[in-house]
Design a protein around this motif. Sequence first.
Motif, PDB file in Angstrom:
ATOM      1  N   LYS A   1       0.984  -1.177   0.059  1.00 12.75           N
ATOM      2  CA  LYS A   1      -0.038  -0.042   0.296  1.00 12.75           C
ATOM      3  C   LYS A   1       1.021   1.267  -0.050  1.00 12.75           C
ATOM      4  N   LEU A   2       0.677   2.209  -0.937  1.00 13.08           N
ATOM      5  CA  LEU A   2       1.192   3.548  -0.728  1.00 13.08           C
ATOM      6  C   LEU A   2      -0.036   4.529  -0.548  1.00 13.08           C
ATOM      7  N   ILE A   3       0.229   5.415   0.483  1.00  8.90           N
ATOM      8  CA  ILE A   3      -0.872   6.393   0.978  1.00  8.90           C
ATOM      9  C   ILE A   3      -0.333   7.549   0.126  1.00  8.90           C
ATOM     10  N   PHE A   4      -1.029   8.432  -0.755  1.00  7.11           N
ATOM     11  CA  PHE A   4      -0.669   9.840  -1.105  1.00  7.11           C
ATOM     12  C   PHE A   4      -1.377  10.831  -0.451  1.00  7.11           C
ATOM     13  N   ASP A   5      -0.722  11.738   0.248  1.00  9.06           N
ATOM     14  CA  ASP A   5      -1.311  12.695   0.996  1.00  9.06           C
ATOM     15  C   ASP A   5      -1.944  12.439   2.185  1.00  9.06           C
ATOM     16  N   ALA A   6      -2.045  13.389   3.195  1.00 11.80           N
ATOM     17  CA  ALA A   6      -2.629  12.917   4.446  1.00 11.80           C
ATOM     18  C   ALA A   6      -3.942  14.128   4.677  1.00 11.80           C
ATOM     19  N   GLY A   7      -4.586  14.532   3.612  1.00 10.67           N
ATOM     20  CA  GLY A   7      -5.453  15.387   4.103  1.00 10.67           C
ATOM     21  C   GLY A   7      -6.519  14.878   4.926  1.00 10.67           C
ATOM     22  N   THR A   8      -7.625  15.451   5.271  1.00 10.40           N
ATOM     23  CA  THR A   8      -8.616  14.829   6.125  1.00 10.40           C
ATOM     24  C   THR A   8      -9.216  13.364   5.853  1.00 10.40           C
ATOM     25  N   GLY A   9      -8.921  13.068   4.633  1.00  9.39           N
ATOM     26  CA  GLY A   9      -9.687  11.724   4.175  1.00  9.39           C
ATOM     27  C   GLY A   9      -8.786  10.682   4.951  1.00  9.39           C
ATOM     28  N   ILE A  10      -7.556  10.970   5.205  1.00  4.11           N
ATOM     29  CA  ILE A  10      -6.767   9.892   5.841  1.00  4.11           C
ATOM     30  C   ILE A  10      -7.313   9.368   7.122  1.00  4.11           C
ATOM     31  N   LYS A  11      -8.366  10.345   7.844  1.00  4.36           N
ATOM     32  CA  LYS A  11      -8.715   9.890   9.273  1.00  4.36           C
ATOM     33  C   LYS A  11      -9.667   8.215   8.890  1.00  4.36           C
ATOM     34  N   LYS A  12     -10.464   8.431   7.652  1.00  4.16           N
ATOM     35  CA  LYS A  12     -10.993   7.024   7.557  1.00  4.16           C
ATOM     36  C   LYS A  12      -9.986   5.879   7.386  1.00  4.16           C
ATOM     37  N   LEU A  13      -9.190   6.270   6.436  1.00  2.00           N
ATOM     38  CA  LEU A  13      -8.159   5.174   6.290  1.00  2.00           C
ATOM     39  C   LEU A  13      -7.577   4.776   7.279  1.00  2.00           C
ATOM     40  N   GLY A  14      -7.167   5.409   8.321  1.00  2.00           N
ATOM     41  CA  GLY A  14      -6.385   5.080   9.629  1.00  2.00           C
ATOM     42  C   GLY A  14      -7.327   4.358  10.292  1.00  2.00           C
ATOM     43  N   GLU A  15      -8.709   4.365  10.226  1.00  2.00           N
ATOM     44  CA  GLU A  15      -9.331   3.460  11.021  1.00  2.00           C
ATOM     45  C   GLU A  15      -9.627   2.064  10.500  1.00  2.00           C
ATOM     46  N   GLU A  16      -9.454   1.985   9.129  1.00  2.61           N
ATOM     47  CA  GLU A  16      -9.136   0.908   8.473  1.00  2.61           C
ATOM     48  C   GLU A  16      -7.944   0.110   8.641  1.00  2.61           C
ATOM     49  N   LEU A  17      -6.903   0.844   8.762  1.00  3.86           N
ATOM     50  CA  LEU A  17      -5.585   0.275   9.043  1.00  3.86           C
ATOM     51  C   LEU A  17      -5.245  -0.205  10.346  1.00  3.86           C
ATOM     52  N   ALA A  18      -6.192   0.622  11.414  1.00  2.95           N
ATOM     53  CA  ALA A  18      -5.714   0.214  12.729  1.00  2.95           C
ATOM     54  C   ALA A  18      -5.805  -1.397  13.082  1.00  2.95           C
ATOM     55  N   SER A  19      -6.626  -2.146  12.454  1.00  2.00           N
ATOM     56  CA  SER A  19      -6.762  -3.525  12.959  1.00  2.00           C
ATOM     57  C   SER A  19      -5.491  -4.474  12.474  1.00  2.00           C
ATOM     58  N   SER A  20      -4.420  -3.715  11.447  1.00  3.60           N
ATOM     59  CA  SER A  20      -3.410  -4.623  11.099  1.00  3.60           C
ATOM     60  C   SER A  20      -2.283  -4.081  11.953  1.00  3.60           C
ATOM     61  N   ASN A  21      -1.031  -4.647  11.676  1.00  2.00           N
ATOM     62  CA  ASN A  21       0.242  -3.893  12.168  1.00  2.00           C
ATOM     63  C   ASN A  21       1.277  -3.729  11.329  1.00  2.00           C
ATOM     64  N   GLU A  22       0.851  -3.909  10.019  1.00  2.51           N
ATOM     65  CA  GLU A  22       1.750  -3.654   8.707  1.00  2.51           C
ATOM     66  C   GLU A  22       2.256  -2.341   8.925  1.00  2.51           C
ATOM     67  N   PRO A  23       3.324  -2.158   8.388  1.00  2.00           N
ATOM     68  CA  PRO A  23       3.992  -0.575   8.069  1.00  2.00           C
ATOM     69  C   PRO A  23       3.128   0.048   7.378  1.00  2.00           C
ATOM     70  N   VAL A  24       3.174   1.374   7.354  1.00  2.00           N
ATOM     71  CA  VAL A  24       2.198   2.377   6.723  1.00  2.00           C
ATOM     72  C   VAL A  24       3.151   3.120   5.871  1.00  2.00           C
ATOM     73  N   THR A  25       3.184   3.534   4.771  1.00  2.00           N
ATOM     74  CA  THR A  25       3.853   4.384   3.915  1.00  2.00           C
ATOM     75  C   THR A  25       3.149   5.670   3.375  1.00  2.00           C
ATOM     76  N   ILE A  26       3.456   6.728   3.727  1.00  2.00           N
ATOM     77  CA  ILE A  26       2.688   7.805   2.973  1.00  2.00           C
ATOM     78  C   ILE A  26       3.340   8.659   2.510  1.00  2.00           C
ATOM     79  N   ILE A  27       3.080   9.392   1.144  1.00  2.00           N
ATOM     80  CA  ILE A  27       4.037   9.937   0.249  1.00  2.00           C
ATOM     81  C   ILE A  27       3.184  11.291   0.101  1.00  2.00           C
ATOM     82  N   LEU A  28       3.938  12.437   0.601  1.00  2.00           N
ATOM     83  CA  LEU A  28       3.351  13.764   0.514  1.00  2.00           C
ATOM     84  C   LEU A  28       3.588  14.399  -0.791  1.00  2.00           C
ATOM     85  N   SER A  29       2.585  15.231  -1.504  1.00  2.00           N
ATOM     86  CA  SER A  29       2.909  16.058  -2.537  1.00  2.00           C
ATOM     87  C   SER A  29       3.705  17.438  -2.059  1.00  2.00           C
TER      88      SER A  29
END
Length: 272
Positions: free
Chosen positions: A37-65
């Motif tokens: 998974k690659l996450i592009f940008d961390a605007g307010t939309g990332i809140k919901k994505l964070g809820e979905e990712l909370a149940s796993s422990n895989e590393p998170v990658t965020i790439i900012l524009s």
Amino acid sequence: MKVTFYGTRGSIPTPGETTVKYGGNTACVLIEANNQKLIFDAGTGIKKLGEELASSNEPVTIILSHNHWDHIQGFPFFIPAYQNNRQINIYSAPTHPIEHNAILEQMDMSTFPVPSKDLTANINVIPLMNEFENMMINGLCVSSIKINHPNGGLAYKVSHQSKVIAYVTDNEIHSKDNLNTDFDSWVAFLTGVDFLIHDAQYTDLEMPLKLGWGHSSIDQAIELAKAAKIKILILYSHAPERTDKELDKYINDMQLEDLQIIASQEGKTHEV
Ligand SMILES: [Zn+2]
């Protein structure tokens, strides 16, 4: 590859009855390929994505524009940042002034109650110093090019096997004030892309009042997509004032024979 939109709006979150369909959250896109998974940008939309990712422990990658608010403001509400020892790698684009830690420094007690030093995840900010070609991130091949935007930043393309997705937001294609990448260079960068996500914040009518703001019109995004022989163009970074009705009308009126035009829609996943 799979693309999911968690935030599609430019500038400021815009909840309300006129934005229910295309969404009111600011920039955040998830690209998935090869079980990565690659996450592009961390605007307010990332809140919901964070809820979905909370149940796993895989590393998170965020790439900012870049670091403008609508691209980092969701991070203080990103649950994985509060999970003990969760690995979070944040690739931070070069901007001027250089502020690679802006996403963390926004949590400074006066603007947010939790200081970034209290986040219990293992957060690693990786400064990107310039545009680059073919960098492997999580096993996916990523290239970048400078956007035409006040304070700078980067656009990206991600390739996996024979497919290429480009994420180009906050980009004024015909910029006079902030020209880092000219039209021909955009065409060269985007040629071969299968799925182009491009800034289309304004209409041609609005554009004269917005010159220098670092965004493009819907028609300019289409012009570039045609020049680069793109098959699928996703209009992104909708203006806060743009209603669902207006976007529906543009989409209906604009379909071309060899270019499919889609308005990015919060919550929607596309297979590429
Ligand atoms: Zn911006």
